[in-house]
Scaffold this motif. Structure first.
Motif, PDB file in Angstrom:
ATOM      1  N   SER A 322       0.834  -1.186   0.000  1.00 42.37           N
ATOM      2  CA  SER A 322       0.000   0.000   0.000  1.00 42.37           C
ATOM      3  C   SER A 322       0.871   1.238   0.000  1.00 42.37           C
ATOM      4  CB  SER A 322      -0.887  -0.026   1.228  1.00 42.37           C
ATOM      5  OG  SER A 322      -1.727   1.074   1.204  1.00 42.37           O
ATOM      6  N   THR A 323       0.782   2.024  -1.080  1.00 46.05           N
ATOM      7  CA  THR A 323       1.529   3.270  -1.129  1.00 46.05           C
ATOM      8  C   THR A 323       0.647   4.366  -0.564  1.00 46.05           C
ATOM      9  OG1 THR A 323       0.652   3.559  -3.315  1.00 46.05           O
ATOM     10  CG2 THR A 323       2.901   2.713  -3.155  1.00 46.05           C
ATOM     11  N   SER A 324      -0.500   3.971  -0.046  1.00 42.29           N
ATOM     12  CA  SER A 324      -1.472   4.971   0.324  1.00 42.29           C
ATOM     13  C   SER A 324      -1.785   4.870   1.791  1.00 42.29           C
ATOM     14  CB  SER A 324      -2.730   4.691  -0.439  1.00 42.29           C
ATOM     15  OG  SER A 324      -3.198   3.444  -0.003  1.00 42.29           O
ATOM     16  N   ASN A 325      -2.611   5.762   2.210  1.00 45.53           N
ATOM     17  CA  ASN A 325      -3.055   5.710   3.564  1.00 45.53           C
ATOM     18  C   ASN A 325      -4.513   6.074   3.580  1.00 45.53           C
ATOM     19  OD1 ASN A 325      -3.195   6.200   6.452  1.00 45.53           O
ATOM     20  ND2 ASN A 325      -0.995   5.869   6.237  1.00 45.53           N
ATOM     21  N   VAL A 326      -5.352   5.057   3.617  1.00 46.97           N
ATOM     22  CA  VAL A 326      -6.783   5.313   3.598  1.00 46.97           C
ATOM     23  C   VAL A 326      -7.314   5.106   5.011  1.00 46.97           C
ATOM     24  CG1 VAL A 326      -9.000   4.563   2.693  1.00 46.97           C
ATOM     25  CG2 VAL A 326      -6.989   4.595   1.201  1.00 46.97           C
ATOM     26  N   LEU A 399      -7.728  10.312   3.062  1.00 45.36           N
ATOM     27  CA  LEU A 399      -7.681   9.744   1.718  1.00 45.36           C
ATOM     28  C   LEU A 399      -6.353  10.119   1.070  1.00 45.36           C
ATOM     29  CD1 LEU A 399      -9.775   8.102   0.252  1.00 45.36           C
ATOM     30  CD2 LEU A 399     -10.502  10.136  -0.953  1.00 45.36           C
ATOM     31  N   ILE A 400      -5.297   9.490   1.606  1.00 49.84           N
ATOM     32  CA  ILE A 400      -3.979   9.821   1.073  1.00 49.84           C
ATOM     33  C   ILE A 400      -3.633   8.735   0.066  1.00 49.84           C
ATOM     34  CG2 ILE A 400      -1.574  10.232   1.662  1.00 49.84           C
ATOM     35  CD1 ILE A 400      -2.673  10.904   4.517  1.00 49.84           C
ATOM     36  N   ILE A 401      -3.894   9.015  -1.213  1.00 43.30           N
ATOM     37  CA  ILE A 401      -3.674   7.996  -2.231  1.00 43.30           C
ATOM     38  C   ILE A 401      -2.917   8.614  -3.385  1.00 43.30           C
ATOM     39  CG2 ILE A 401      -5.670   6.570  -1.694  1.00 43.30           C
ATOM     40  CD1 ILE A 401      -7.251   7.995  -3.730  1.00 43.30           C
ATOM     41  N   ASP A 402      -2.377   7.727  -4.211  1.00 44.79           N
ATOM     42  CA  ASP A 402      -1.635   8.195  -5.373  1.00 44.79           C
ATOM     43  C   ASP A 402      -2.653   8.497  -6.482  1.00 44.79           C
ATOM     44  OD1 ASP A 402      -0.146   8.545  -7.595  1.00 44.79           O
ATOM     45  OD2 ASP A 402       1.123   6.781  -7.315  1.00 44.79           O
ATOM     46  N   PHE A 403      -2.931   9.772  -6.695  1.00 38.22           N
ATOM     47  CA  PHE A 403      -3.999  10.138  -7.625  1.00 38.22           C
ATOM     48  C   PHE A 403      -3.650   9.857  -9.084  1.00 38.22           C
ATOM     49  CE2 PHE A 403      -5.370  12.171  -3.795  1.00 38.22           C
ATOM     50  CZ  PHE A 403      -6.729  11.880  -3.818  1.00 38.22           C
ATOM     51  N   GLY A 438      -8.580  -5.119  -1.656  1.00 38.14           N
ATOM     52  CA  GLY A 438      -7.272  -5.777  -1.601  1.00 38.14           C
ATOM     53  C   GLY A 438      -6.276  -5.098  -2.510  1.00 38.14           C
ATOM     54  N   SER A 439      -6.451  -5.301  -3.833  1.00 36.81           N
ATOM     55  CA  SER A 439      -5.511  -4.710  -4.779  1.00 36.81           C
ATOM     56  C   SER A 439      -5.740  -3.209  -4.935  1.00 36.81           C
ATOM     57  CB  SER A 439      -5.680  -5.384  -6.138  1.00 36.81           C
ATOM     58  OG  SER A 439      -6.999  -5.170  -6.585  1.00 36.81           O
ATOM     59  N   GLY A 440      -6.845  -2.725  -4.444  1.00 37.57           N
ATOM     60  CA  GLY A 440      -7.124  -1.294  -4.579  1.00 37.57           C
ATOM     61  C   GLY A 440      -8.289  -0.908  -3.692  1.00 37.57           C
ATOM     62  N   ALA A 441      -8.574   0.384  -3.708  1.00 36.13           N
ATOM     63  CA  ALA A 441      -9.718   0.871  -2.928  1.00 36.13           C
ATOM     64  C   ALA A 441     -10.760   1.423  -3.890  1.00 36.13           C
ATOM     65  CB  ALA A 441      -9.274   1.966  -1.974  1.00 36.13           C
ATOM     66  N   VAL A 442     -12.036   1.124  -3.645  1.00 34.50           N
ATOM     67  CA  VAL A 442     -13.101   1.725  -4.438  1.00 34.50           C
ATOM     68  C   VAL A 442     -13.658   2.897  -3.632  1.00 34.50           C
ATOM     69  CG1 VAL A 442     -15.396   1.414  -5.416  1.00 34.50           C
ATOM     70  CG2 VAL A 442     -13.686  -0.384  -5.659  1.00 34.50           C
ATOM     71  N   ILE A 443     -13.627   4.061  -4.246  1.00 34.45           N
ATOM     72  CA  ILE A 443     -14.130   5.254  -3.559  1.00 34.45           C
ATOM     73  C   ILE A 443     -15.438   5.653  -4.225  1.00 34.45           C
ATOM     74  CG2 ILE A 443     -13.604   7.641  -2.924  1.00 34.45           C
ATOM     75  CD1 ILE A 443     -10.606   6.784  -3.608  1.00 34.45           C
ATOM     76  N   ALA A 468      -4.271   1.036  -3.406  1.00 33.92           N
ATOM     77  CA  ALA A 468      -4.662   1.720  -2.162  1.00 33.92           C
ATOM     78  C   ALA A 468      -5.484   0.826  -1.237  1.00 33.92           C
ATOM     79  CB  ALA A 468      -5.439   2.988  -2.485  1.00 33.92           C
ATOM     80  N   GLY A 469      -5.582  -0.469  -1.580  1.00 29.50           N
ATOM     81  CA  GLY A 469      -6.359  -1.371  -0.732  1.00 29.50           C
ATOM     82  C   GLY A 469      -5.534  -1.868   0.449  1.00 29.50           C
ATOM     83  N   GLY A 470      -6.091  -2.883   1.105  1.00 29.94           N
ATOM     84  CA  GLY A 470      -5.350  -3.493   2.201  1.00 29.94           C
ATOM     85  C   GLY A 470      -5.342  -2.661   3.459  1.00 29.94           C
ATOM     86  N   PHE A 471      -6.326  -1.768   3.618  1.00 33.20           N
ATOM     87  CA  PHE A 471      -6.370  -0.966   4.836  1.00 33.20           C
ATOM     88  C   PHE A 471      -7.337  -1.559   5.864  1.00 33.20           C
ATOM     89  CE2 PHE A 471      -9.134   0.816   1.605  1.00 33.20           C
ATOM     90  CZ  PHE A 471     -10.351   0.892   2.259  1.00 33.20           C
ATOM     91  N   GLY A 472      -7.813  -2.779   5.545  1.00 34.92           N
ATOM     92  CA  GLY A 472      -8.664  -3.465   6.514  1.00 34.92           C
ATOM     93  C   GLY A 472     -10.114  -3.040   6.463  1.00 34.92           C
ATOM     94  N   GLY A 473     -10.549  -2.474   5.323  1.00 28.31           N
ATOM     95  CA  GLY A 473     -11.935  -2.004   5.212  1.00 28.31           C
ATOM     96  C   GLY A 473     -12.865  -3.086   4.687  1.00 28.31           C
ATOM     97  N   LYS A 474     -14.162  -2.752   4.588  1.00 25.86           N
ATOM     98  CA  LYS A 474     -15.140  -3.731   4.108  1.00 25.86           C
ATOM     99  C   LYS A 474     -15.076  -3.843   2.580  1.00 25.86           C
ATOM    100  CE  LYS A 474     -18.398  -0.013   4.234  1.00 25.86           C
ATOM    101  NZ  LYS A 474     -19.510   0.653   4.743  1.00 25.86           N
ATOM    102  N   ARG A 475     -15.596  -4.972   2.077  1.00 27.98           N
ATOM    103  CA  ARG A 475     -15.486  -5.212   0.635  1.00 27.98           C
ATOM    104  C   ARG A 475     -16.730  -4.772  -0.129  1.00 27.98           C
ATOM    105  NH1 ARG A 475     -11.102  -8.177  -0.794  1.00 27.98           N
ATOM    106  NH2 ARG A 475     -11.913  -8.592  -2.875  1.00 27.98           N
TER     107      ARG A 475
END
Ligand code: NAI
Length: 740
Positions: A322-326, A399-403, A438-443, A468-475
């Motif tokens: 994760s290069t991000s911080n969600v 929502l610190i992600i690589d835009f 997992g592989s990403g985050a859906v916003i 940006a996934g893998g922050f332990g959120g719901k699917r």
């Protein structure tokens, strides 16, 4: 390229730098070098002794004089770093802003651990850790507001590796690294970068410890260039730690063993299991270099109870580095600044041209000529007043992600009235939900657009942030406007259009300026052989096809559209839309004709339900009246009174497909989930929880009590799709007609 870069000197024109403890040693070297490179420097020094006693203005004054003598800009500050606000105020008073902070001030009170007094401990923490905190916090909001800041924390190898007699100092110095790590994350979206150095240099702090020849090799001037580079605007380094001394610089990072899972799912964890796995826990073979704590943690939770190992390469598994911080708790529900969109007839015409309308087709004139009697806005123009909400995401906390890695995944648009052909619309934008794939985050970004007080349309932009996934959120989320796949039969109608070579160049004039759609070199970086068409442009083509095929280009018939963007389209390719009519819902998929690739999937357009159009006959006709209509009309009346209450009690959406002679003759939906509850004709606009299919006759038999619904179900007369349990809740609604 490297040659060109290295020829450019690193200058700090109009930059304001604060160096604490700059009256001597390393701080003085930093101040001199920054001043030489054009910065205005605040030279701070309390001027005490190395143990934190005493006070004098001469140390700072001397360095200020030195800088001025060389023609540089500097002012002195004599306050202790414990009074950070005063020091930052000196910078603001002298130069009106603060761009760079080098937290450098320091003292030593070395003692073996047993002999450390409370004062030895407290003074060290106060000057190093608390002092750096106070100075940095005083400057933080100024940096945030100007969207620029560079911060250096000064740690020490004593903290990294430990050093006899420096327990107090080691603790404070590594505390600074923790502080820097978090500031790097919190500051990222404001272009505030924070790095840490662990220097070695000859100074009054080290002159009693190190021999002279070593002191000569470790001049402060051999550290200062690293600090200056890290603080330059062209340097993108953030959240890193460097050891530096004698002209050598090395970067440090964490390494972690693959570790071992020592418990089985739902079973106790024992000390024995830890002992028995000790070798594997400590085995650095195939170790990984985690960048964030989420890297492995999520994977561990997923794999608990399975016999899988933690993967050596987190980027190859379902969980990517994760290069991000969600932080979903912080971001979800967040409202972004309102978007005000003012337009004349020019924008709807430009939009119509952008989605392929042409004067070749006389039908299109009402979208292209402002003086045409029926001049209208294409319904999908509804995305335009809202789209700039997407560009504001960087301001959302949590929502610190690589835009650069955000893809537009899906789009939903619902119109409540035809769009005005000119005027001012105001859009309210909210982060509806964030899903962890997992592989990403859906916003999910929900945008409601108003004309004065009237809601005109609602958009849901679904964005996929790669990595940006893998922050332990719901699917999953019930906020998602889900895609719906078309029926399993050949399409009822097909329409196609050749896009122009300039389609993307034209479409972008509607306000999506992403160079991906026009600049070949930018597109190449994204892995495309040439610039690609906007997904929303393809959606505009598809919506147009449906509007023409099933609504005679009457914009008042258009209710909603949902699409998933599956593949890119190159301008010049032919878009072919396949359509299936199911009541008022037109399912569709759009392909690129040249390569047969499906580019829009799971898509549909909902039309208003006033006119019923049979599937195989394009002409409008009023549908035949059914006996069940009376029942639904009665239920509709009742829901108007008690709908809101029932939404609370029932919280489900029911759809009825009423058949006549084997074909769907009417559809009804009772929505007891959204708003104040309603019954409408047509397929569910949000996914139905339960769908009943039965004939008009059987429906009447059931509601009049002549046919038992369970029997109807088991004999195949009543078909129930979705959640059967929900159907029990219907009792509340149907009381008298009761049985469905
Ligand atoms: P130094 O003693 O020459 O410089 C520190 C300066 O900070 C002094 O001028 C002192 O007056 C000032 N200062 C102390 N307390 C202050 C306060 N409360 N408010 C404002 N100014 C204050 O020492 P040196 O070696 O240049 O150290 C600079 C930094 O580098 C320190 O944080 C030190 O811990 C760190 N460091 C130095 C190493 C070395 O090899 N010199 C090794 C590891 C870390």
């Amino acid at each position: 390229m490297a040659g060109i870069m290295s020829a450019v000197p690193l200058l700090f024109d109009r930059k304001v730098v604060l160096v604490t403890g700059a009256g001597g040693g390393l701080g003085r070297a930093y101040a001199l070098l920054f001043a030489e490179r054009g910065a205005s420097v605040v030279v701070n020094d309390l001027g005490g002794d190395i143990k934190g006693g005493g006070k004098s203005s001469s140390a700072a004054d001397r360095v200020v004089e030195e800088i001025r003598a060389k023609g540089g800009n500097a002012v002195a500050s004599y306050d202790s770093v414990e009074e950070g606000e005063k020091i930052v105020q000196t910078a603001l008073d002298a130069y009106g802003k603060i761009d760079i902070i080098v937290n450098n001030a320091g003292i030593l009170r070395d003692r073996s651990f047993a002999r450390i007094s409370d004062l030895d401990w407290d003074l060290i923490q106060r000057v190093h850790l608390r002092g750096s905190f106070k100075v940095t916090r005083a400057a933080w909001n100024h940096m945030k507001n100007q969207k620029y800041g560079r911060i250096i924390m000064t740690a020490s190898t004593s903290g990294i590796y430990g050093n006899f007699g420096q327990a107090n100092y080691s603790a404070a110095k590594l505390g600074l690294l923790g502080l820097a790590n978090t500031l790097a994350i919190e500051g990222r979206k404001y272009n505030i970068q924070c790095n840490t150095i662990a220097p070695t240099a000859g100074s009054r702090l080290t002159q009693t410890i190190l021999p002279q020849d070593i002191l000569d090799a470790f001049k402060p001037e051999f550290v200062a260039p690293l600090v200056v580079w890290l603080c330059h605007e062209s340097c993108q380094e953030n959240g890193s730690l460097f050891e530096v001394g004698a002209g050598w610089i090395g970067k440090l990072r964490w390494e972690r063993t693959l570790g071992a899972i020592v418990r089985q799912k739902n079973q106790q964890m024992t000390p024995e299991a830890v002992r028995d796995n000790w070798e594997q826990i400590c085995d650095f073979d195939n170790a990984i270099k985690p960048k964030s704590y989420q890297d492995t943690f999520y994977e561990v939770l997923n794999k608990l109870g399975t016999n899988q190992e933690i993967s050596t390469n987190p980027t190859s598994g379902p969980v990517q580095t994760s290069t991000s911080n969600v932080n979903p708790v912080e971001a979800i529900g967040k409202k972004m600044p309102s978007i005000v969109y003012t337009y004349t007839h020019l924008q709807p015409i430009l939009y119509a041209l952008g989605v392929g309308m042409t004067t070749k087709d006389p039908d299109h004139l009402k979208f292209l000529f402002e003086r045409n009697e029926e001049f209208s806005c294409l319904p999908t123009f509804g995305v335009i007043p809202a789209q700039s909400g997407m560009f504001d995401l960087a301001s959302v906390p949590g929502l610190i992600i690589d835009f650069t890695k955000v893809l537009h995944g899906e789009q939903y648009l619902e119109l409540y009235k035809p769009l005005p052909t000119s005027g001012t619309l105001k859009s309210e934008c909210t982060i509806a939900d964030i899903l962890d794939k997992g592989s990403g985050a859906v916003i999910l970004v929900d945008i409601h657009t108003y004309n004065g007080g009237d809601l005109v349309c609602y958009n849901q932009f679904s964005l996929f942030a790669v990595g940006a996934g893998g922050f332990g959120g719901k699917r999953m989320s019930d906020k998602v406007k889900v895609i719906v796949h078309p029926p399993n039969r050949p399409p009822d109608a097909v329409m196609s259009d050749v896009t122009s070579i300039n389609q993307a160049a034209l479409y972008r004039l509607n306000g999506d300026w992403n160079p991906l759609h026009i600049d070949p070199s930018f597109a190449a970086v994204g892995g495309f052989r040439q610039p690609i068409l906007h997904g929303l442009c393809s959606m505009g083509f598809a919506a147009r096809h449906v509007l023409k095929q099933y609504a005679n280009n009457d914009v008042t018939k258009f209710k909603a559209i949902k699409v998933r963007f599956a593949k890119p389209v190159i301008p010049g390719q032919t878009l072919e839309t396949e359509m299936w009519k199911e009541g008022n819902r037109i399912h569709l998929q759009t392909k690129v004709k040249e390569n047969n690739e499906v580019v829009l999937t799971g898509a549909y357009v909902d039309l208003e339900d006033t006119v019923y159009k049979p599937r195989d006959n394009g002409t409008d006709m009023q549908r035949e009246e059914l006996q069940s209509d009376v029942v639904f009309t009665e239920i509709s009346r009742r829901i108007k009174d008690v709908g809101r209450e029932m939404v609370k009690k029932v919280n489900a959406i029911f759809q009825w497909d009423i058949t006549k002679e084997g074909r769907t003759a009417a559809q009804w939906t009772i929505d007891l989930k959204n708003g104040s509850g309603e019954l409408y004709q047509g397929a569910a606009r949000h996914q139905a929880d339960t769908t009943f299919t039965l004939s008009d006759e059987d429906f009447m038999q059931i509601v009049s009590g002549k046919l038992n619904p369970q029997k109807a179900f088991f004999s195949g007369k009543l078909n129930i799709k979705g959640n059967i349990m929900h159907s029990q809740k219907l009792e509340v609604i149907l009381k008298d007609y009761a049985k469905l």
